[in-house]
Design a protein around this motif. Structure first.
Motif, PDB file in Angstrom:
ATOM      1  N   VAL A 169       0.837  -1.209   0.000  1.00 51.57           N
ATOM      2  CA  VAL A 169       0.000   0.000   0.000  1.00 51.57           C
ATOM      3  C   VAL A 169       0.871   1.257   0.000  1.00 51.57           C
ATOM      4  CG1 VAL A 169      -1.718   1.295   1.309  1.00 51.57           C
ATOM      5  CG2 VAL A 169      -1.923  -1.187   1.110  1.00 51.57           C
ATOM      6  N   LEU A 170       1.917   1.262   0.825  1.00 55.10           N
ATOM      7  CA  LEU A 170       2.809   2.427   0.885  1.00 55.10           C
ATOM      8  C   LEU A 170       3.527   2.644  -0.442  1.00 55.10           C
ATOM      9  CD1 LEU A 170       4.393   1.976   4.426  1.00 55.10           C
ATOM     10  CD2 LEU A 170       2.963   3.886   3.679  1.00 55.10           C
ATOM     11  N   ALA A 171       3.982   1.547  -1.066  1.00 53.27           N
ATOM     12  CA  ALA A 171       4.681   1.681  -2.341  1.00 53.27           C
ATOM     13  C   ALA A 171       3.754   2.258  -3.416  1.00 53.27           C
ATOM     14  CB  ALA A 171       5.223   0.325  -2.778  1.00 53.27           C
ATOM     15  N   LEU A 172       2.518   1.774  -3.476  1.00 54.07           N
ATOM     16  CA  LEU A 172       1.575   2.294  -4.462  1.00 54.07           C
ATOM     17  C   LEU A 172       1.235   3.756  -4.180  1.00 54.07           C
ATOM     18  CD1 LEU A 172      -0.854  -0.745  -4.825  1.00 54.07           C
ATOM     19  CD2 LEU A 172       0.883   0.016  -6.460  1.00 54.07           C
ATOM     20  N   ALA A 173       1.087   4.078  -2.890  1.00 50.94           N
ATOM     21  CA  ALA A 173       0.762   5.464  -2.542  1.00 50.94           C
ATOM     22  C   ALA A 173       1.901   6.409  -2.919  1.00 50.94           C
ATOM     23  CB  ALA A 173       0.466   5.562  -1.048  1.00 50.94           C
ATOM     24  N   ARG A 174       3.128   5.973  -2.701  1.00 48.73           N
ATOM     25  CA  ARG A 174       4.265   6.847  -3.014  1.00 48.73           C
ATOM     26  C   ARG A 174       4.507   6.947  -4.517  1.00 48.73           C
ATOM     27  NH1 ARG A 174      10.358   6.674  -0.301  1.00 48.73           N
ATOM     28  NH2 ARG A 174      11.117   8.559  -1.362  1.00 48.73           N
ATOM     29  N   ASP A 175       4.196   5.895  -5.255  1.00 50.37           N
ATOM     30  CA  ASP A 175       4.528   5.855  -6.675  1.00 50.37           C
ATOM     31  C   ASP A 175       3.486   6.532  -7.549  1.00 50.37           C
ATOM     32  OD1 ASP A 175       6.634   4.758  -8.427  1.00 50.37           O
ATOM     33  OD2 ASP A 175       4.964   3.689  -9.356  1.00 50.37           O
ATOM     34  N   GLN A 176       2.273   6.756  -7.030  1.00 44.94           N
ATOM     35  CA  GLN A 176       1.227   7.356  -7.862  1.00 44.94           C
ATOM     36  C   GLN A 176       1.363   8.878  -7.855  1.00 44.94           C
ATOM     37  OE1 GLN A 176      -1.666   9.189  -6.477  1.00 44.94           O
ATOM     38  NE2 GLN A 176      -0.516   9.236  -4.546  1.00 44.94           N
ATOM     39  N   ASP A 177       0.784   9.504  -8.875  1.00 45.91           N
ATOM     40  CA  ASP A 177       0.847  10.967  -8.991  1.00 45.91           C
ATOM     41  C   ASP A 177      -0.528  11.610  -9.093  1.00 45.91           C
ATOM     42  OD1 ASP A 177       0.151  10.035 -11.458  1.00 45.91           O
ATOM     43  OD2 ASP A 177       1.873  10.871 -12.536  1.00 45.91           O
ATOM     44  N   ARG A 178      -1.595  10.828  -8.838  1.00 40.95           N
ATOM     45  CA  ARG A 178      -2.940  11.382  -8.901  1.00 40.95           C
ATOM     46  C   ARG A 178      -3.266  12.205  -7.670  1.00 40.95           C
ATOM     47  NH1 ARG A 178      -6.875   6.798 -11.665  1.00 40.95           N
ATOM     48  NH2 ARG A 178      -5.514   6.344 -13.461  1.00 40.95           N
ATOM     49  N   VAL A 179      -2.742  11.801  -6.521  1.00 34.36           N
ATOM     50  CA  VAL A 179      -2.961  12.531  -5.272  1.00 34.36           C
ATOM     51  C   VAL A 179      -1.582  12.883  -4.712  1.00 34.36           C
ATOM     52  CG1 VAL A 179      -4.127  12.537  -3.031  1.00 34.36           C
ATOM     53  CG2 VAL A 179      -5.022  11.118  -4.894  1.00 34.36           C
ATOM     54  N   PRO A 180      -1.021  14.039  -5.084  1.00 36.93           N
ATOM     55  CA  PRO A 180       0.340  14.377  -4.667  1.00 36.93           C
ATOM     56  C   PRO A 180       0.524  14.402  -3.153  1.00 36.93           C
ATOM     57  CG  PRO A 180      -0.394  15.833  -6.430  1.00 36.93           C
ATOM     58  CD  PRO A 180      -1.589  15.041  -5.984  1.00 36.93           C
ATOM     59  N   MET A 181      -0.496  14.853  -2.418  1.00 40.37           N
ATOM     60  CA  MET A 181      -0.364  14.908  -0.963  1.00 40.37           C
ATOM     61  C   MET A 181      -0.190  13.508  -0.376  1.00 40.37           C
ATOM     62  SD  MET A 181      -0.051  16.595   1.765  1.00 40.37           S
ATOM     63  CE  MET A 181      -0.398  18.237   1.113  1.00 40.37           C
ATOM     64  N   LEU A 182      -0.925  12.542  -0.906  1.00 40.21           N
ATOM     65  CA  LEU A 182      -0.797  11.166  -0.431  1.00 40.21           C
ATOM     66  C   LEU A 182       0.598  10.631  -0.728  1.00 40.21           C
ATOM     67  CD1 LEU A 182      -2.151   8.664   0.794  1.00 40.21           C
ATOM     68  CD2 LEU A 182      -2.927   8.047  -1.513  1.00 40.21           C
ATOM     69  N   ALA A 183       1.134  10.935  -1.886  1.00 38.70           N
ATOM     70  CA  ALA A 183       2.489  10.492  -2.229  1.00 38.70           C
ATOM     71  C   ALA A 183       3.514  11.106  -1.288  1.00 38.70           C
ATOM     72  CB  ALA A 183       2.802  10.860  -3.677  1.00 38.70           C
ATOM     73  N   ARG A 184       3.340  12.386  -0.951  1.00 37.32           N
ATOM     74  CA  ARG A 184       4.283  13.039  -0.034  1.00 37.32           C
ATOM     75  C   ARG A 184       4.193  12.442   1.365  1.00 37.32           C
ATOM     76  NH1 ARG A 184       2.140  17.829  -2.579  1.00 37.32           N
ATOM     77  NH2 ARG A 184       3.570  18.559  -4.221  1.00 37.32           N
ATOM     78  N   LEU A 185       2.966  12.168   1.829  1.00 39.73           N
ATOM     79  CA  LEU A 185       2.814  11.573   3.157  1.00 39.73           C
ATOM     80  C   LEU A 185       3.457  10.184   3.204  1.00 39.73           C
ATOM     81  CD1 LEU A 185      -0.880  12.563   4.011  1.00 39.73           C
ATOM     82  CD2 LEU A 185       1.223  13.462   5.041  1.00 39.73           C
ATOM     83  N   ALA A 186       3.244   9.378   2.161  1.00 47.70           N
ATOM     84  CA  ALA A 186       3.850   8.046   2.124  1.00 47.70           C
ATOM     85  C   ALA A 186       5.367   8.142   2.084  1.00 47.70           C
ATOM     86  CB  ALA A 186       3.328   7.273   0.918  1.00 47.70           C
ATOM     87  N   ALA A 187       5.882   9.089   1.276  1.00 49.08           N
ATOM     88  CA  ALA A 187       7.333   9.256   1.197  1.00 49.08           C
ATOM     89  C   ALA A 187       7.903   9.719   2.530  1.00 49.08           C
ATOM     90  CB  ALA A 187       7.681  10.258   0.093  1.00 49.08           C
ATOM     91  N   GLY A 188       7.214  10.637   3.195  1.00 49.23           N
ATOM     92  CA  GLY A 188       7.683  11.100   4.503  1.00 49.23           C
ATOM     93  C   GLY A 188       7.706   9.990   5.530  1.00 49.23           C
ATOM     94  N   TYR A 189       6.654   9.191   5.545  1.00 48.25           N
ATOM     95  CA  TYR A 189       6.605   8.071   6.494  1.00 48.25           C
ATOM     96  C   TYR A 189       7.737   7.080   6.232  1.00 48.25           C
ATOM     97  CZ  TYR A 189       5.138   3.616   8.446  1.00 48.25           C
ATOM     98  OH  TYR A 189       5.121   2.416   9.102  1.00 48.25           O
ATOM     99  N   ILE A 190       7.945   6.731   4.967  1.00 51.01           N
ATOM    100  CA  ILE A 190       8.976   5.752   4.627  1.00 51.01           C
ATOM    101  C   ILE A 190      10.354   6.271   5.005  1.00 51.01           C
ATOM    102  CG2 ILE A 190      10.124   4.606   2.690  1.00 51.01           C
ATOM    103  CD1 ILE A 190       7.360   4.426   1.352  1.00 51.01           C
ATOM    104  N   GLU A 191      10.642   7.512   4.695  1.00 54.57           N
ATOM    105  CA  GLU A 191      11.972   8.055   4.989  1.00 54.57           C
ATOM    106  C   GLU A 191      12.204   8.182   6.490  1.00 54.57           C
ATOM    107  OE1 GLU A 191      14.275   8.310   2.794  1.00 54.57           O
ATOM    108  OE2 GLU A 191      12.853   7.678   1.257  1.00 54.57           O
ATOM    109  N   ILE A 192      11.174   8.560   7.228  1.00 53.36           N
ATOM    110  CA  ILE A 192      11.328   8.657   8.684  1.00 53.36           C
ATOM    111  C   ILE A 192      11.553   7.273   9.284  1.00 53.36           C
ATOM    112  CG2 ILE A 192      10.114   9.194  10.831  1.00 53.36           C
ATOM    113  CD1 ILE A 192       8.786  11.519   9.369  1.00 53.36           C
ATOM    114  N   ALA A 193      10.755   6.294   8.844  1.00 50.41           N
ATOM    115  CA  ALA A 193      10.884   4.948   9.386  1.00 50.41           C
ATOM    116  C   ALA A 193      12.252   4.343   9.064  1.00 50.41           C
ATOM    117  CB  ALA A 193       9.780   4.046   8.831  1.00 50.41           C
ATOM    118  N   ARG A 194      12.769   4.612   7.877  1.00 52.30           N
ATOM    119  CA  ARG A 194      14.071   4.064   7.502  1.00 52.30           C
ATOM    120  C   ARG A 194      15.222   4.840   8.119  1.00 52.30           C
ATOM    121  NH1 ARG A 194      14.840   4.295   1.680  1.00 52.30           N
ATOM    122  NH2 ARG A 194      16.375   2.625   1.903  1.00 52.30           N
TER     123      ARG A 194
END
Length: 354
Positions: A169-194
């Motif tokens: 779910v996170l990968a799909l959310a980060r990789d899509q460009d239809r909802v930019p805010m969702l992609a940014r939130l997923a990217a932020g979560y992934i980078e913080i967790a890593r």
């Protein structure tokens, strides 16, 4: 032909003078180590049927210690008269892991992905029910007494099985460009967790998560730790799957869009099957890391195999046999990680990228 395939690695080891020299040097280093191991494990060992007092005068393995303390190392302080429950739990989770690994390499039972996912949910639910009790006439056992092998398997297998779909779910959310805010939130979560150590997530799960729940709501340390592990490892699985998505030709998504397929169908039927297949070797690598990292739960008071081994040789009568206790733990991790590595090698060998 079969023999030639088996001897092919040996031929490569001596293909050039340099490779032959390195192979001989490695063999020269390994032989003394193998002799020391053989001497400690067999030649100078005290066997289980021999008196335990001989362990004080021998320099080899004290197998009477292993025989007497094996239940404690594997199952910790779980009630002795209920030991069949952690045994069944461990066998069930190991069997499901072996089946899934063999299935990924084209062996094992020919199950569909949905069937495998359903079996995993049933296996995890049954495992928690067996360990906790309180149902089907089973005596309740507090999670503080879930020690050793079952807790290691429940946390590692449960975290991996539940973090993987979250990673999708996170990968799909980060990789899509239809909802930019969702992609940014997923990217932020992934980078913080890593970017945060796993110990931080464990401490948050044990000490902060209970404070965020409604009043009079209690969560066991095992459940809180499982949530922390899922949240942490989902970010790593997400990046593995995103790498597989980026490895696909752009024409895959464009063709699905031209056919009028909705995004959910495109992702589920076209992109994800190919992306996961391409990313399987790296996914297996993340699985091995997640499995080994689960032993860090000892710092938050959960007694995994390492902690129960320490319990075993903390007995004053066996205090000088810590090496034997850690040998059992190391052997378990070596065998299980070797199986996972074998799966990874098979997947890498048959990867479409090769």
């Amino acid at each position: 032909m079969w023999m030639s395939r088996r001897l092919a690695p040996l031929g490569q080891a001596f293909r050039t003078p340099l490779s032959a020299l390195l192979s001989l040097a490695t063999l020269a280093l390994c032989l003394p180590l193998l002799w020391v191991a053989l001497h400690w494990l067999v030649l100078s060992a005290v066997w289980p049927w021999q008196p335990a007092a001989l362990c004080q005068s021998q320099t080899g393995t004290c197998w009477p210690f292993v025989a007497e303390k094996l239940n404690l190392i594997l199952f910790g302080t779980y009630p002795r008269d209920e030991l069949w429950r952690p045994v069944v739990t461990s066998v069930l989770l190991c069997a499901m892991t072996v089946q899934t690994g063999l299935q990924m390499t084209g062996r094992g039972l020919p199950l569909r992905l949905g069937q495998t996912a359903l079996l995993w949910l049933l296996a995890l639910g049954l495992s928690f029910a067996l360990m906790a009790g309180g149902v089907l006439g089973l005596a309740p056992v507090d999670s503080i007494r879930w020690n050793g092998l079952p807790i290691l398997l429940l946390l590692s297998v449960g975290a991996i099985a539940l973090a993987f779909p979250a990673g999708i779910v996170l990968a799909l959310a980060r990789d899509q460009d239809r909802v930019p805010m969702l992609a940014r939130l997923a990217a932020g979560y992934i980078e913080i967790a890593r970017g945060v150590p796993m110990l931080t997530f464990l401490f948050v799960g044990i000490f902060v998560l209970p404070l965020m729940l409604p009043p009079d709501t209690r969560i066991s340390p095992v459940a809180a730790t499982l949530v922390a592990l899922i949240v942490f490892h989902a970010a790593y699985f997400a990046e593995d799957i995103r790498g597989g998505l980026h490895a696909l030709p752009a024409g895959q998504a464009e063709a699905a869009h031209a056919l009028g397929l909705p995004y959910a169908t495109t992702a589920g039927r076209v992109l994800l099957p190919q992306a996961i297949r391409r990313a399987l070797p790296s996914i297996v690598n993340s699985v091995i890391g997640a499995y080994k990292d689960t032993s860090l739960v000892v710092v938050v008071g959960i007694h995994d195999l390492t902690a129960t081994a320490r319990m075993a040789f903390s007995d004053p009568e066996w205090r000088s046999f810590a090496l034997e206790g850690y040998f059992v733990v190391g052997l378990w991790f070596f065998v299980t990680c070797a199986f996972l590595s074998m799966v990874g090698r098979q997947l890498h060998r048959h990867s479409p990228a090769r």
